[in-house]
Structure formats: C-alpha cells, structure tokens
Design an enzyme around this catalytic site. Structure first.
Site, PDB file in Angstrom:
ATOM      1  N   HIS A  49       0.553  -1.037  -0.301  1.00 47.92           N
ATOM      2  CA  HIS A  49      -0.131  -0.266   0.343  1.00 47.92           C
ATOM      3  C   HIS A  49       1.126   1.451   0.460  1.00 47.92           C
ATOM      4  CE1 HIS A  49       0.219  -1.041   4.536  1.00 47.92           C
ATOM      5  NE2 HIS A  49       0.695   0.975   4.203  1.00 47.92           N
TER       6      HIS A  49
HETATM    7  P1  TYD Z   1      -2.378  -3.783   7.286  1.00 45.27           P
HETATM    8  O1  TYD Z   1      -2.291  -2.317   6.992  1.00 45.27           O
HETATM    9  O2  TYD Z   1      -2.389  -5.142   6.307  1.00 45.27           O
HETATM   10  O3  TYD Z   1      -0.434  -4.438   8.027  1.00 45.27           O
HETATM   11  P2  TYD Z   1       0.725  -4.074   6.769  1.00 45.27           P
HETATM   12  O4  TYD Z   1       1.275  -3.051   7.704  1.00 45.27           O
HETATM   13  O5  TYD Z   1       1.288  -5.174   6.919  1.00 45.27           O
HETATM   14  O6  TYD Z   1      -0.274  -3.571   5.845  1.00 45.27           O
HETATM   15  O7  TYD Z   1      -2.970  -3.870   8.844  1.00 45.27           O
HETATM   16  C1  TYD Z   1      -3.234  -5.320   9.289  1.00 45.27           C
HETATM   17  C2  TYD Z   1      -4.325  -4.582  10.534  1.00 45.27           C
HETATM   18  O8  TYD Z   1      -4.307  -4.065  12.076  1.00 45.27           O
HETATM   19  C3  TYD Z   1      -5.434  -4.128   9.416  1.00 45.27           C
HETATM   20  O9  TYD Z   1      -6.690  -4.574  10.329  1.00 45.27           O
HETATM   21  C4  TYD Z   1      -5.632  -2.240  10.179  1.00 45.27           C
HETATM   22  C5  TYD Z   1      -5.036  -2.913  11.485  1.00 45.27           C
HETATM   23  N1  TYD Z   1      -4.498  -1.525  12.082  1.00 45.27           N
HETATM   24  C6  TYD Z   1      -4.874  -0.625  13.181  1.00 45.27           C
HETATM   25  O10 TYD Z   1      -5.570  -0.828  14.047  1.00 45.27           O
HETATM   26  N2  TYD Z   1      -4.123   0.340  13.460  1.00 45.27           N
HETATM   27  C7  TYD Z   1      -2.947   0.863  12.490  1.00 45.27           C
HETATM   28  O11 TYD Z   1      -1.773   1.611  13.092  1.00 45.27           O
HETATM   29  C8  TYD Z   1      -1.909  -0.082  11.674  1.00 45.27           C
HETATM   30  C9  TYD Z   1      -1.299  -0.157  10.982  1.00 45.27           C
HETATM   31  C10 TYD Z   1      -2.775  -1.555  11.644  1.00 45.27           C
END
Ligand code: TYD
Length: 133
Positions: A49
């Site tokens: 992303h």
């Molecule tokens: P995700 O964006 O998939 O993680 P990555 O960094 O691997 O792309 O996030 C995983 C889950 O955690 C998703 O449901 C969103 C949640 N999340 C939060 O609630 N707060 C945060 O600060 C972050 C980074 C993720």
C-alpha cells in the site's frame, strides 16, 4: 523518491545499548502513533500500500526485513537489520515488506493516527495517481 535511511545514535555502555528517539531531534516529524509487527510467518509479504499523507520511520528493533519501495517509476530495496537504522518513508510510496527473519520486530513511528481513508491499497489506483501528479 521520498525515502532515506537515518542512522540512529546508539547510547551504549558496559551494560548494553539504548537508542532514544525524539521529535524533531532524531525523527523528522511529530510522532502521533507507534505500532509494531512481529511473528510474521516465513515467506510472507506485508504492506502492499501507499499513504497519501503520512510520514513514517521504520526500525527493526530485533531481527531484519527488507522494504521494497516504488514511486511509480523506480524501485529501491532497503534492508533493515539493525536497531540503529531507521527508514523514513514519505507520501505516495508504494511499500512491500518481505524476507522477515523469525525474530523480526518491526517498529513503525507514524506522523498521524490510523486512518484507513489515507491508504491506497490498489496498485492500479496508485499508479494512476502518481502518473497524473
Ligand atoms: P495492515 O495495513 O494490513 O498491515 P501492514 O502494515 O502489513 O500492511 O494492517 C493490519 C490490520 O491492523 C488492519 O486491520 C488495520 C489494522 N491497523 C490498525 O488498526 N492500526 C494501525 O495503526 C495499523 C498500522 C493497522
């Protein structure tokens, strides 16, 4: 591309090591949020992303992983393998993290609270946005 590796100053003595992170002295933005990723399964890739308006500093406080960064034109890979190495990532950089070591604890400092609306999770949409900029 809006990224850079920041060498974090290690305060060590005979007892061991310590790294202190303060805004704006060591971190080039006000820290609003901290999260950390650990227990990542082998061969798993995370991220995939970009953010429209978010600055982040990523640090492997334990173990290692690799960030693959893409701004729509060029790709760079940065290996984080030291608690004294920070990776600053600015806006509109597509990031994927891979090659996590078993003991990896990836800590991320962020300039804003969590906001799903700030995420661009579709690569084609990301490419459209950066190519029209
Ligand atoms: P995700 O964006 O998939 O993680 P990555 O960094 O691997 O792309 O996030 C995983 C889950 O955690 C998703 O449901 C969103 C949640 N999340 C939060 O609630 N707060 C945060 O600060 C972050 C980074 C993720």
């Amino acid at each position: 591309m809006d990224f850079r590796v920041i060498n974090l100053h290690e305060l060590g003595d005979e007892r061991g090591c310590l790294v202190a992170l303060e805004s704006p002295k060591h971190v080039p933005f006000d820290i609003k949020r901290v999260y950390y990723i650990y227990g990542t399964k082998p061969d798993v890739s995370r991220g995939a992303h970009a953010h429209q308006n978010l600055n982040q500093l990523a640090i492997c406080v334990s173990g290692s992983c690799v960030f693959k960064l893409f701004d729509g034109r060029e790709t760079n890979e940065v290996r984080l393998d030291s608690p004294t190495k920070g990776l600053f990532i600015g806006n509109m950089i597509w990031r994927e993290m891979h090659s996590f070591s078993e003991d990896c604890v990836l800590m991320v400092l962020a300039s804003r609270n969590y906001d799903e609306q700030d995420y661009i999770r579709d690569r084609d949409s990301f490419l459209k946005l950066v190519n029209q900029a």
